[in-house]
Write an enzyme that holds these catalytic residues in place. Structure first.
Site, PDB file in Angstrom:
ATOM      1  N   ARG A   1       0.797  -1.229   0.000  1.00 14.89           N
ATOM      2  CA  ARG A   1       0.000   0.000   0.000  1.00 14.89           C
ATOM      3  C   ARG A   1       0.830   1.280   0.000  1.00 14.89           C
ATOM      4  O   ARG A   1       0.298   2.365  -0.166  1.00 14.89           O
ATOM      5  CB  ARG A   1      -0.959   0.012   1.203  1.00 14.89           C
ATOM      6  CG  ARG A   1      -2.274  -0.661   0.901  1.00 14.89           C
ATOM      7  CD  ARG A   1      -3.132  -0.759   2.145  1.00 14.89           C
ATOM      8  NE  ARG A   1      -2.608  -1.740   3.094  1.00 14.89           N
ATOM      9  CZ  ARG A   1      -3.074  -1.918   4.315  1.00 14.89           C
ATOM     10  NH1 ARG A   1      -4.053  -1.156   4.759  1.00 14.89           N
ATOM     11  NH2 ARG A   1      -2.551  -2.835   5.116  1.00 14.89           N
TER      12      ARG A   1
ATOM     13  N   LYS B   1       8.720  -1.608   2.877  1.00 20.21           N
ATOM     14  CA  LYS B   1       8.028  -0.759   3.851  1.00 20.21           C
ATOM     15  C   LYS B   1       8.816  -0.571   5.144  1.00 20.21           C
ATOM     16  O   LYS B   1       8.947   0.553   5.639  1.00 20.21           O
ATOM     17  CB  LYS B   1       6.646  -1.330   4.171  1.00 20.21           C
ATOM     18  CG  LYS B   1       5.910  -0.503   5.197  1.00 20.21           C
ATOM     19  CD  LYS B   1       4.461  -0.884   5.350  1.00 20.21           C
ATOM     20  CE  LYS B   1       4.285  -2.100   6.207  1.00 20.21           C
ATOM     21  NZ  LYS B   1       2.861  -2.350   6.497  1.00 20.21           N
TER      22      LYS B   1
ATOM     23  N   GLN C   1      10.776 -16.195   6.636  1.00 17.19           N
ATOM     24  CA  GLN C   1       9.504 -16.878   6.873  1.00 17.19           C
ATOM     25  C   GLN C   1       9.097 -17.745   5.685  1.00 17.19           C
ATOM     26  O   GLN C   1       8.259 -18.622   5.817  1.00 17.19           O
ATOM     27  CB  GLN C   1       8.399 -15.848   7.155  1.00 17.19           C
ATOM     28  CG  GLN C   1       7.103 -16.486   7.644  1.00 17.19           C
ATOM     29  CD  GLN C   1       5.958 -15.504   7.787  1.00 17.19           C
ATOM     30  OE1 GLN C   1       6.168 -14.286   7.774  1.00 17.19           O
ATOM     31  NE2 GLN C   1       4.753 -16.012   7.926  1.00 17.19           N
TER      32      GLN C   1
ATOM     33  N   ASP D   1       6.520  -2.607  11.496  1.00 23.27           N
ATOM     34  CA  ASP D   1       5.920  -1.411  10.890  1.00 23.27           C
ATOM     35  C   ASP D   1       5.174  -0.567  11.915  1.00 23.27           C
ATOM     36  O   ASP D   1       4.341   0.257  11.555  1.00 23.27           O
ATOM     37  CB  ASP D   1       5.009  -1.794   9.712  1.00 23.27           C
ATOM     38  CG  ASP D   1       3.893  -2.743  10.124  1.00 23.27           C
ATOM     39  OD1 ASP D   1       3.786  -3.081  11.310  1.00 23.27           O
ATOM     40  OD2 ASP D   1       3.116  -3.151   9.230  1.00 23.27           O
TER      41      ASP D   1
ATOM     42  N   ALA E   1      38.108  38.954   0.162  1.00 22.35           N
ATOM     43  CA  ALA E   1      36.800  38.694  -0.435  1.00 22.35           C
ATOM     44  C   ALA E   1      36.973  38.200  -1.865  1.00 22.35           C
ATOM     45  O   ALA E   1      37.808  38.697  -2.619  1.00 22.35           O
ATOM     46  CB  ALA E   1      35.962  39.959  -0.405  1.00 22.35           C
TER      47      ALA E   1
HETATM   48  C1  UD1 Z   1      -2.885  -8.158  13.015  1.00 26.61           C
HETATM   49  C2  UD1 Z   1      -3.733  -8.918  14.037  1.00 26.61           C
HETATM   50  C3  UD1 Z   1      -4.914  -8.034  14.443  1.00 26.61           C
HETATM   51  C4  UD1 Z   1      -4.418  -6.709  14.982  1.00 26.61           C
HETATM   52  C5  UD1 Z   1      -3.492  -6.039  13.986  1.00 26.61           C
HETATM   53  C6  UD1 Z   1      -2.852  -4.823  14.607  1.00 26.61           C
HETATM   54  C7  UD1 Z   1      -3.505 -11.270  13.476  1.00 26.61           C
HETATM   55  C8  UD1 Z   1      -4.138 -12.427  12.838  1.00 26.61           C
HETATM   56  N1  UD1 Z   1      -4.210 -10.144  13.466  1.00 26.61           N
HETATM   57  O1  UD1 Z   1      -3.722  -7.963  11.894  1.00 26.61           O
HETATM   58  O2  UD1 Z   1      -5.700  -8.673  15.429  1.00 26.61           O
HETATM   59  O3  UD1 Z   1      -5.527  -5.864  15.271  1.00 26.61           O
HETATM   60  O4  UD1 Z   1      -2.442  -6.933  13.572  1.00 26.61           O
HETATM   61  O5  UD1 Z   1      -2.105  -4.147  13.653  1.00 26.61           O
HETATM   62  O6  UD1 Z   1      -2.414 -11.385  13.990  1.00 26.61           O
HETATM   63  N2  UD1 Z   1       3.536 -10.409   9.149  1.00 26.61           N
HETATM   64  C9  UD1 Z   1       4.546 -11.312   8.888  1.00 26.61           C
HETATM   65  N3  UD1 Z   1       4.237 -12.497   8.314  1.00 26.61           N
HETATM   66  C10 UD1 Z   1       2.958 -12.837   8.004  1.00 26.61           C
HETATM   67  C11 UD1 Z   1       1.935 -11.924   8.277  1.00 26.61           C
HETATM   68  C12 UD1 Z   1       2.252 -10.717   8.862  1.00 26.61           C
HETATM   69  O7  UD1 Z   1       5.716 -11.034   9.172  1.00 26.61           O
HETATM   70  O8  UD1 Z   1       2.772 -13.935   7.491  1.00 26.61           O
HETATM   71  C13 UD1 Z   1       3.870  -9.131   9.767  1.00 26.61           C
HETATM   72  C14 UD1 Z   1       3.535  -7.954   8.889  1.00 26.61           C
HETATM   73  O9  UD1 Z   1       4.655  -7.573   8.116  1.00 26.61           O
HETATM   74  C15 UD1 Z   1       3.189  -6.884   9.909  1.00 26.61           C
HETATM   75  C16 UD1 Z   1       2.610  -7.673  11.078  1.00 26.61           C
HETATM   76  O10 UD1 Z   1       3.077  -8.992  10.930  1.00 26.61           O
HETATM   77  O11 UD1 Z   1       4.334  -6.199  10.377  1.00 26.61           O
HETATM   78  C17 UD1 Z   1       1.103  -7.665  11.113  1.00 26.61           C
HETATM   79  O12 UD1 Z   1       0.620  -8.191   9.914  1.00 26.61           O
HETATM   80  P1  UD1 Z   1      -0.689  -7.646   9.244  1.00 26.61           P
HETATM   81  O13 UD1 Z   1      -0.951  -8.405   8.015  1.00 26.61           O
HETATM   82  O14 UD1 Z   1      -0.656  -6.174   9.161  1.00 26.61           O
HETATM   83  O15 UD1 Z   1      -1.750  -8.096  10.345  1.00 26.61           O
HETATM   84  P2  UD1 Z   1      -3.228  -7.649  10.376  1.00 26.61           P
HETATM   85  O16 UD1 Z   1      -4.005  -8.547   9.489  1.00 26.61           O
HETATM   86  O17 UD1 Z   1      -3.330  -6.225  10.160  1.00 26.61           O
HETATM   87 MG    MG Z   2      -2.102  -4.797   9.332  1.00 26.23          MG
END
Ligand code: UD1
Ligand code: MG
Length: 432
Positions: free
Chosen positions: A17, A24, A81, A111, A396
């Site tokens: 995004r 990011k 990962q 982030d 100067a």
């Molecule tokens: C997650 C939470 C949600 C919370 C929100 C707060 C879960 C399932 N949900 O949602 O309850 O309100 O954060 O911001 O945990 N990331 C990885 N690997 C992955 C997925 C994510 O490293 O496979 C990292 C992302 O880069 C990010 C963080 O984990 O830094 C959160 O991931 P994101 O996809 O933003 O989680 P949300 O769905 O927003």
């Molecule tokens: Mg998120």
């Protein structure tokens, strides 16, 4: 803290995004990256282990973070990962790197740069003997966030992702911030039991909560008093807002230290800048990461101090002056329209209006040395490498050729500048 602490920083997400090519978590925030900032917040908790979970552009992100965090932690492990399959999967991978570790496991996001060490410390202390403590908040905008589920006695029983919520659950205004402190020994089996039974088909870390509760645990929650601390950065608009908040924190710290910032709204100071008390910062000034400014200095208005510039006590950089890796001795002054790049200026030297150190020949950067008490006439161009001796003077408009070394106490003039006479009178010797 009595228990050993491991930190897992999740940073494998794509972050599309932002629409920019920089990953990011490497976007800049007041002179540090997003992830570097998030990680620095845990430094004061003295973690025994730090694991960063990466995937997208891993090589680039890892290299940048390694450089940025040099000397901050004794050890940081970077793990891949693989294709991201959810926050639960990311923590599983993180825990593999922590094989054999027993203690607190603090989960943070790469982030979320505004989180403070103080809040995280509280979160860890709150856990007590529970398998997990979680950070919650009541932010104005709850869209997209997981909702905190409580039973009729208010006990924390689970987290539901927005997409999986019933209409009633959607109305819950308490949300999950994504920061947790786990007992490593409770976390491992709970992670192993995760199933991707949800709208996104992902392994949700948040499902561990219901798992612990099913096992009879009561889980404490910490309400973030300042919901902005948990704010994540998903877009450049979020980044700008996070920077504004961080900038305010930095400026307040300097004001607290006795730095007279005349107009904080018109001043920009990066992280890792030291400024002594009684220094005055005039408006429209930008001070980059790693600058060191002594006591009783004057800076600005409209001054730009870049990486590694040092002002000793009582030095002054005034109107429209740019300095890069410049070192000004005590009481040295460059008050108007000047560029000082890779320059060392001795104590009490005076750099006249419009002086330029021409430090770049198109290929290499070269240094300029100006001795103590030297007087550089207005409009002098010092083509580096060049040396102006102590107490020496340029007239100067002098253009000092590269490789020139003006001896102590001499006055030079012209284009290119040549010796005229000793300072303070007397006949000059002929130029060779
Ligand atoms: C997650 C939470 C949600 C919370 C929100 C707060 C879960 C399932 N949900 O949602 O309850 O309100 O954060 O911001 O945990 N990331 C990885 N690997 C992955 C997925 C994510 O490293 O496979 C990292 C992302 O880069 C990010 C963080 O984990 O830094 C959160 O991931 P994101 O996809 O933003 O989680 P949300 O769905 O927003
Ligand atoms: Mg998120």
């Amino acid at each position: 803290m009595s228990r050993p602490l491991a930190v897992i920083c999740l940073a494998a997400g794509l972050g599309k995004r932002t629409r920019v090519s920089t990953p990011k978590v490497l976007l800049p925030l007041c002179g540090r990256s997003l992830a570097g900032t998030a990680l620095r917040a845990v430094r004061e908790l003295e973690p025994a282990r730090v694991v960063v979970v990466l995937h997208h552009q891993m090589e680039r992100v890892q290299a940048a973070l390694q450089k940025e965090l040099e000397g901050v932690f004794a050890r940081v492990d970077y793990v891949d990962q693989g294709a991201p399959r959810g926050t639960g999967h990311a923590v599983q991978v993180g825990m593999q790197a922590l094989a054999g570790f027993v203690g607190d496991v603090l989960v943070i996001y790469g982030d979320c740069p505004l989180m403070t060490g103080e809040t995280l410390r509280e979160l860890c202390e709150l856990r007590g003997d529970a398998p997990c403590s979680a950070l919650t908040a009541y932010p104005e905008d709850i869209n997209g966030l997981g909702r905190i589920l409580r039973d009729d006695q208010g006990r924390f029983v689970g987290i539901r992702e927005q997409r999986d919520c019933s209409p009633e659950e959607l109305a819950i205004d308490e949300v999950n911030c994504g920061f947790y402190c786990f007992d490593s020994e409770a976390l491992r089996p709970a992670l192993a039991r995760l199933q991707p039974n949800n709208a996104q088909g992902e392994y949700y870390l948040t499902d561990c909560i219901a798992d612990f509760v099913a096992g009879g645990a009561e889980l404490p929650t910490l309400e973030a008093l300042d919901a902005t601390e948990a704010q994540g950065v998903n877009s450049l608009a979020d980044l700008a807002m996070a920077q504004a908040i961080m900038q305010e924190r930095i400026l307040l710290q300097h004001l607290d230290n006795g730095v007279l910032i005349v107009d904080p709204g018109a001043t920009w100071i990066d992280h890792d800048v030291e400024i002594g008390a009684d220094t005055v910062i005039q408006p429209a000034t930008v001070i980059g990461k790693g600058c060191r400014i002594g006591r009783g200095c004057e800076v600005g208005p409209f001054a730009h101090l870049r990486q590694g510039t040092v002002l000793e006590d009582g030095a002054a950089l005034g109107n429209f002056v740019e300095a890069k890796k410049a070192h000004l001795g005590a009481g040295a002054k460059a008050k108007h329209l000047t560029y000082l790049g890779d320059a060392t200026v001795g104590a009490k030297a005076n750099i006249g209006c419009g002086t330029i150190t021409a430090n770049y020949d198109g290929v290499h950067k070269h240094p300029t040395q100006i001795g103590a008490g030297a007087f550089i006439g207005s409009g002098t161009v010092l083509c580096a490498p060049a040396t102006v001796g102590a107490g020496a003077m340029t007239a100067a408009g002098a253009v000092v050729k590269p490789g020139t070394s003006i001896p102590d106490g001499e006055l030079w003039l012209g284009v290119p500048a040549r010796f005229l006479r000793r300072r303070g009178g007397g006949e000059g010797k002929q130029e060779a």
